[in-house]
Scaffold this active site. Structure first.
Site, short mmCIF file in Angstrom:
data_model
loop_
_atom_site.label_atom_id
_atom_site.label_comp_id
_atom_site.label_asym_id
_atom_site.label_seq_id
_atom_site.Cartn_x
_atom_site.Cartn_y
_atom_site.Cartn_z
N HIS A 37 0.84 -1.20 0.00
CA HIS A 37 0.00 0.00 0.00
C HIS A 37 0.87 1.25 0.00
O HIS A 37 0.68 2.17 -0.79
CB HIS A 37 -0.90 0.02 1.24
CG HIS A 37 -2.19 -0.71 1.06
ND1 HIS A 37 -2.28 -2.08 1.16
CD2 HIS A 37 -3.44 -0.28 0.78
CE1 HIS A 37 -3.54 -2.44 0.96
NE2 HIS A 37 -4.26 -1.38 0.73
N LYS A 38 1.86 1.24 0.89
CA LYS A 38 2.73 2.40 1.05
C LYS A 38 3.47 2.70 -0.25
O LYS A 38 3.48 3.84 -0.74
CB LYS A 38 3.72 2.09 2.17
CG LYS A 38 4.37 3.28 2.77
CD LYS A 38 5.04 2.90 4.08
CE LYS A 38 6.04 3.99 4.42
NZ LYS A 38 7.31 3.45 4.87
#
Lengths: 195, 284
Positions: A37-38
């Site tokens: 996600h990051k």
């Protein structure tokens, strides 16, 4: 009749499902945990995600020759992804998020804005999940992130059962349930003190 | 059969076969439930069956290998047994296979074979006799994170114990993958209370504590927690716990330790029995 959603899922199909409904998923299911996600938010997604399904999962995989096989692929706790999910939904527009344990208010709002669902898959049922994964189409950022955190692109057939736990109309089974549990707890405390 | 093979077989079965008493409890729960709760139990039972027929781990978290060894002081192969436990873990990690779950807390290094400092976690309990009974409990991380110790003031009594257990298990919600099995340890000291909680998990479901007061507390705790409505996977329903088991030790007058050991629905256990003639039985 079992309901099956096939990717790419049109917005109106996702909007037609309500909290508590059960469905199965066919098509592309893409894993992403915290690191994925990051990194996707930082540098963009290695594949278009619009209309697809995102899976909070770190699979157990085995390489046979040149092909990857999935041994077990149960969901991980989704709450950790609350940090990223609202922005993720707005920018990359996946139609279904699959995980366990539910997510918070920011995600619930974003689901409503983009017309997406949060679906719960049974925790621990890693064999059941693996059996619906027919093929690993590709894997991204494997060397950088390692097996559990890499972005796995699964071709799935009737993956589920999935329970719509948060819908695109602002309903969350978790929110409703925690209010109900708190009411039940008042009665339970009274029972204990009165015993 | 070598003792290593016997124990590795025990760990393999514990990881892939859910004991019948747990399967039956899950089936009864499925019959009670409806809606999303029933869907969860159906998925769980299908998963259990697939793991059994394919001989693959029930869950991707194959847990921390945990052993309780009740050994006869006259068992002739104690020395061999002592080194067989970690060796069996290494072997089963390769053959089943199990997920490597031992991480060094300072360096982050994972030896990859499910062993490490103090791991496998082994509790040795000496008894009179010449045979051994080894209970194997692969303990998942998600449910272990929901275990707890409370040092209660003794004045709160039994009511205080009930309230603390119910509040704790209900607050955990769907995190430990309910319906769970909860082991409660009362008394002893801080460490003993938690150990007793874990020992309570070894008892088959449906078997009550032999003392009526303790058995009554188990039944009452089950009813109270299940009245919360948390339900399977925290999605709502009648079954939050499959069972609550209680064990106790005498306590210090100033202390009332309460250990709560939480175990997920995949309550994996196996028992290996070895006789003085090296005869081996493994169940399930």
């Amino acid at each position: 009749m079992e309901r099956v959603l096939t990717t790419p899922i049109p917005e109106e199909e996702a909007r037609a499902l309500r909290a508590g409904d059960v469905f199965y998923l066919s098509g592309l299911l893409i894993t992403a945990r915290d690191e994925a996600h990051k990194k996707i938010l930082e540098r963009g997604s290695p594949l278009p995600l619009e209309g697809l399904a995102l899976f909070h999962c770190g699979p157990v995989v085995q390489k046979r020759g040149e092909t990857w096989e999935v041994v077990a692929a149960g969901p991980t706790t989704s709450a950790r992804m609350e940090l990223f999910e609202a922005e993720f939904l707005r920018r990359f527009r996946p139609r279904v998020i699959v995980g366990k344990g539910g997510m918070g208010e920011k995600t619930l709002t974003a689901l409503g804005e983009v017309g997406a669902l949060y679906a719960h898959f049974t925790g621990g049922a890693g064999v059941l999940a693996a059996q619906a994964i027919k093929r690993v189409r590709e894997v991204h950022w494997l060397e950088e992130l390692g097996v559990p955190e890499a972005i796995w692109v699964f071709e799935v057939e009737r993956f589920g059962p999935l329970v719509v736990a948060m819908d695109s109309h602002g309903r969350s089974l978790y929110k409703e349930l925690s209010a109900q549990v708190e009411r039940n707890m008042e009665a339970i405390r009274a029972r204990i003190r009165g015993s | 059969m070598s003792l290593v093979e016997a124990l590795a077989e025990g760990l393999a079965r514990a990881s892939t076969l859910l004991p019948q008493d747990v399967v039956r409890a899950l089936e009864r729960a499925r019959e009670r439930e409806e809606g999303p709760a029933r869907v969860q139990l159906e998925a769980i039972l299908r998963n259990v069956e697939m793991a059994r027929s394919g001989r693959v781990p029930i869950c991707q978290d194959t847990g921390t290998p945990t052993f309780f060894v009740r050994f006869g002081l006259d068992f002739p192969y104690l020395k061999e047994l002592f080194s067989a436990v970690p060796e069996a873990v290494r072997q089963a990690t390769k053959t089943v296979p199990l997920r490597p779950n031992t991480v060094h807390p300072f360096t982050g290094k994972n030896p990859g074979d499910n062993t490490g400092r103090f791991i496998p976690a082994v509790t040795w309990e000496p008894l009179p006799g010449d045979s051994v009974e080894i209970h194997i409990l692969p303990k998942g991380g998600g449910s272990e994170n929901c275990s707890a110790l409370k040092m209660l003031p003794p004045g709160v009594g039994l009511k205080g114990i009930k309230e603390a257990v119910v509040e704790h298990v209900v607050a955990a919600g769907g995190l430990p993958c309910p319906p769970t099995v909860v082991g409660v340890g009362i008394g002893g000291g801080a460490d003993l209370a938690l150990k007793l909680g874990k020992i309570a998990l070894l008892r088959p479901l449906g078997q009550r504590h032999p003392e009526p007061e303790v058995a009554a507390l188990e039944e009452e705790l089950e009813a109270l927690i299940n009245a919360s409505g948390v339900g399977p996977m925290g999605l709502g329903g009648k079954t939050t716990v499959l069972a609550v088991h209680v064990e106790y030790a005498h306590r210090h007058p100033a202390s009332l330790p309460l250990g709560i050991a939480v175990q997920c629905w995949a309550h994996r256990r196996a028992v290996v029995r070895i006789g003085p003639d090296r005869s081996v039985t493994v169940s399930p």
